[in-house]
Design a protein around this motif. Structure first.
Motif, short mmCIF file in Angstrom:
data_model
loop_
_atom_site.label_atom_id
_atom_site.label_comp_id
_atom_site.label_asym_id
_atom_site.label_seq_id
_atom_site.Cartn_x
_atom_site.Cartn_y
_atom_site.Cartn_z
N GLU A 61 0.83 -1.21 0.00
CA GLU A 61 0.00 0.00 0.00
C GLU A 61 0.87 1.26 0.00
OE1 GLU A 61 -1.23 0.41 4.64
OE2 GLU A 61 -1.78 -1.45 3.63
N SER A 62 0.30 2.35 -0.46
CA SER A 62 1.06 3.61 -0.57
C SER A 62 1.45 4.14 0.80
CB SER A 62 0.24 4.65 -1.33
OG SER A 62 -0.97 4.89 -0.65
N LYS A 63 2.57 4.87 0.83
CA LYS A 63 3.09 5.42 2.09
C LYS A 63 2.87 6.94 2.09
CE LYS A 63 7.46 5.95 4.63
NZ LYS A 63 7.49 7.39 4.78
N ILE A 64 2.27 7.44 3.16
CA ILE A 64 2.08 8.89 3.28
C ILE A 64 3.36 9.50 3.82
CG2 ILE A 64 0.78 10.74 4.41
CD1 ILE A 64 -1.65 8.91 4.40
N ALA A 65 4.02 10.31 3.00
CA ALA A 65 5.30 10.93 3.40
C ALA A 65 5.08 12.33 3.98
CB ALA A 65 6.25 11.00 2.21
N VAL A 66 4.08 13.03 3.45
CA VAL A 66 3.71 14.35 3.98
C VAL A 66 2.22 14.30 4.28
CG1 VAL A 66 3.55 16.83 3.47
CG2 VAL A 66 5.53 15.53 2.67
N ASP A 67 1.86 14.71 5.49
CA ASP A 67 0.51 14.47 5.99
C ASP A 67 -0.17 15.77 6.44
OD1 ASP A 67 -1.78 13.37 7.00
OD2 ASP A 67 -0.81 12.04 8.44
N SER A 68 -0.95 16.38 5.55
CA SER A 68 -1.75 17.58 5.87
C SER A 68 -0.91 18.72 6.44
CB SER A 68 -2.87 17.23 6.85
OG SER A 68 -3.75 16.31 6.28
N VAL A 69 0.12 19.12 5.73
CA VAL A 69 1.01 20.18 6.21
C VAL A 69 0.51 21.56 5.77
CG1 VAL A 69 3.32 21.20 5.94
CG2 VAL A 69 3.08 18.76 6.43
N ASP A 70 0.37 22.43 6.75
CA ASP A 70 0.10 23.86 6.50
C ASP A 70 1.35 24.64 6.88
OD1 ASP A 70 -2.66 24.02 5.66
OD2 ASP A 70 -3.20 23.36 7.67
N LEU A 71 1.85 25.45 5.95
CA LEU A 71 3.08 26.21 6.23
C LEU A 71 3.14 27.44 5.34
CD1 LEU A 71 5.92 26.37 7.57
CD2 LEU A 71 6.77 24.93 5.72
N ASN B 156 15.52 11.11 9.65
CA ASN B 156 15.28 10.46 8.36
C ASN B 156 13.88 9.86 8.33
OD1 ASN B 156 17.83 11.10 7.52
ND2 ASN B 156 18.72 9.10 7.99
N GLY B 157 13.17 10.09 7.24
CA GLY B 157 11.82 9.56 7.12
C GLY B 157 10.74 10.44 7.71
N SER B 158 11.12 11.65 8.15
CA SER B 158 10.12 12.55 8.77
C SER B 158 9.29 13.29 7.73
CB SER B 158 10.82 13.57 9.68
OG SER B 158 11.68 14.41 8.91
N THR C 116 10.91 15.39 1.34
CA THR C 116 9.76 15.28 0.43
C THR C 116 9.02 16.61 0.35
OG1 THR C 116 9.55 12.94 1.01
CG2 THR C 116 7.67 13.96 -0.06
N LEU C 117 8.80 17.24 1.51
CA LEU C 117 8.12 18.53 1.52
C LEU C 117 8.92 19.57 0.74
CD1 LEU C 117 5.74 20.25 2.59
CD2 LEU C 117 7.17 20.83 4.56
N SER C 118 10.25 19.57 0.93
CA SER C 118 11.09 20.57 0.26
C SER C 118 11.00 20.46 -1.26
CB SER C 118 12.55 20.46 0.72
OG SER C 118 13.20 19.34 0.10
N LYS C 119 10.85 19.24 -1.77
CA LYS C 119 10.78 19.04 -3.23
C LYS C 119 9.46 19.56 -3.82
CE LYS C 119 14.06 15.22 -3.61
NZ LYS C 119 14.45 14.93 -2.23
N HIS C 120 8.47 19.84 -2.95
CA HIS C 120 7.23 20.47 -3.42
C HIS C 120 7.42 21.97 -3.64
CE1 HIS C 120 5.37 16.74 -2.02
NE2 HIS C 120 4.28 17.10 -2.68
N MET C 121 8.50 22.52 -3.06
CA MET C 121 8.65 23.98 -3.04
C MET C 121 9.20 24.55 -4.34
SD MET C 121 9.88 24.54 0.88
CE MET C 121 8.86 23.96 2.24
N VAL D 81 9.67 21.79 12.89
CA VAL D 81 10.09 20.43 13.23
C VAL D 81 9.05 19.46 12.68
CG1 VAL D 81 10.71 18.81 15.07
CG2 VAL D 81 11.22 21.24 15.33
N MET D 82 9.53 18.49 11.88
CA MET D 82 8.63 17.48 11.31
C MET D 82 8.87 16.11 11.90
SD MET D 82 8.22 18.47 7.27
CE MET D 82 6.92 17.24 7.06
N ASP D 83 7.79 15.35 12.03
CA ASP D 83 7.88 13.96 12.48
C ASP D 83 6.72 13.19 11.86
OD1 ASP D 83 9.01 11.84 14.01
OD2 ASP D 83 7.41 12.07 15.49
N LYS D 84 7.02 12.05 11.25
CA LYS D 84 5.99 11.20 10.63
C LYS D 84 5.11 11.98 9.65
CE LYS D 84 5.98 8.19 14.63
NZ LYS D 84 5.43 8.08 15.98
N GLY D 85 5.75 12.86 8.87
CA GLY D 85 5.03 13.58 7.82
C GLY D 85 4.26 14.80 8.27
N LYS D 86 4.25 15.06 9.58
CA LYS D 86 3.48 16.19 10.11
C LYS D 86 4.41 17.25 10.71
CE LYS D 86 -0.73 13.67 11.43
NZ LYS D 86 -1.73 14.39 10.65
#
Length: 280
Positions: A21-31, A45-47, A51-56, A216-221
């Motif tokens: 199943e798919s893995k959620i790497a970024v989870d409902s981030v508001d910034l 690692n894995g937080s 992944t978030l930075s590559k959206h920017m 600070v990010m942890d588990k995609g949040k």
């Protein structure tokens, strides 16, 4: 027009895996990242921080939610070229970013692809190399330079494209301490002197001390957000999610727990010396 350089609204990103199943790497981030801000994103690692930075700069497009760069929606394909001109990216390994056999040719690569006139490219290349203190190396071969120097050439290559924002994805991870210092000083300088928005992804706490704001990010949040002093004052919370704090903050925390009347939000050696000198 938004004053924000980058805006993430309820951003979700899932990695699709064929075998499971798919893995959620970024989870409902508001910034929201302000123009001219120096923002650090921390996380183990894995937080989800890389992944978030590559959206920017639209390297990744969100599975859900929206990312705006200078008011432009990254999901709109027509915006991608302009977004990447506004927001450049520097990665971990400088060797993967160098494309030419002479330093100044490497720095000229980006502007040439933008179709900038040759005389303007010349100006931009010299200007960018001076900004990272590498102008005297303009005729050198990049592969003969140190890691820190190579990374500064990579930064110059982005600067020559005249971006408003640069995202650094762990740019010092492969460097020795002196190379790390060179690169962080360069990043601080282009932020304070030229007002370029900086997003720095790192796991070195000492680098984060310089930021205007830390996420600070942890588990995609996003689990914490605030000034370096506010974030690093939460030593137990940081430890719980597997992150360190700067050495001096750790020392002040331990001293305070041992009954020494000392501030718990000390960040640097100089602050620690001052605090110890004030002890009665």
């Amino acid at each position: 027009m938004s004053v924000n350089m980058i805006e993430c609204k309820k951003v979700v990103y899932k990695y699709e895996r064929s075998d499971q199943e798919s893995k959620i790497a970024v989870d409902s981030v508001d910034l929201e990242i302000n123009k001219g801000e120096f923002l650090v994103i921390l996380g183990h690692n894995g937080s989800g921080k890389s992944t978030l930075s590559k959206h920017m700069n639209a390297l990744l497009i969100p599975t859900g939610g929206t990312v705006y760069v200078s008011g432009m929606d990254t999901k709109d394909e027509e915006n991608v070229w302009r977004i990447r001109n506004k927001a450049g990216m520097v990665f971990q390994n400088p060797d993967n970013q160098l494309v030419a056999t002479i330093v100044e040719e490497d720095v000229a690569f980006g502007p040439e692809n933008l179709g900038i006139p040759p005389e303007e490219i010349r100006t931009r290349v010299d200007d960018a190399l001076k900004k990272v203190n590498m102008y005297e190396y303009r005729k050198h071969a990049p592969h003969l330079l140190s890691g820190g120097q190579k990374q500064r050439i990579a930064i110059a290559g982005i600067l020559a494209m005249r971006p408003e924002c640069i995202i650094f994805d762990e740019p010092t991870a492969m460097l020795d301490p002196s190379g790390r210092k060179e690169v962080i000083n360069t990043i601080k300088d282009i932020n304070s002197r030229y007002g370029i928005t900086i997003v720095l992804i790192t796991h070195y706490m000492e680098e984060a001390v310089e930021a205007d704001r830390i996420v600070v990010m942890d588990k995609g949040k996003v689990v914490m957000m605030g000034s370096p002093r506010e974030i690093f004052n939460n030593v137990p919370v940081m430890k719980e999610i597997g992150l360190d704090v700067p050495q001096m903050t750790e020392l002040s925390y331990e001293l305070k727990n041992s009954g020494v009347n000392i501030a718990s939000d000390i960040l640097t050696i100089n602050e620690m010396v001052d605090a110890i000198c004030r002890l009665k």
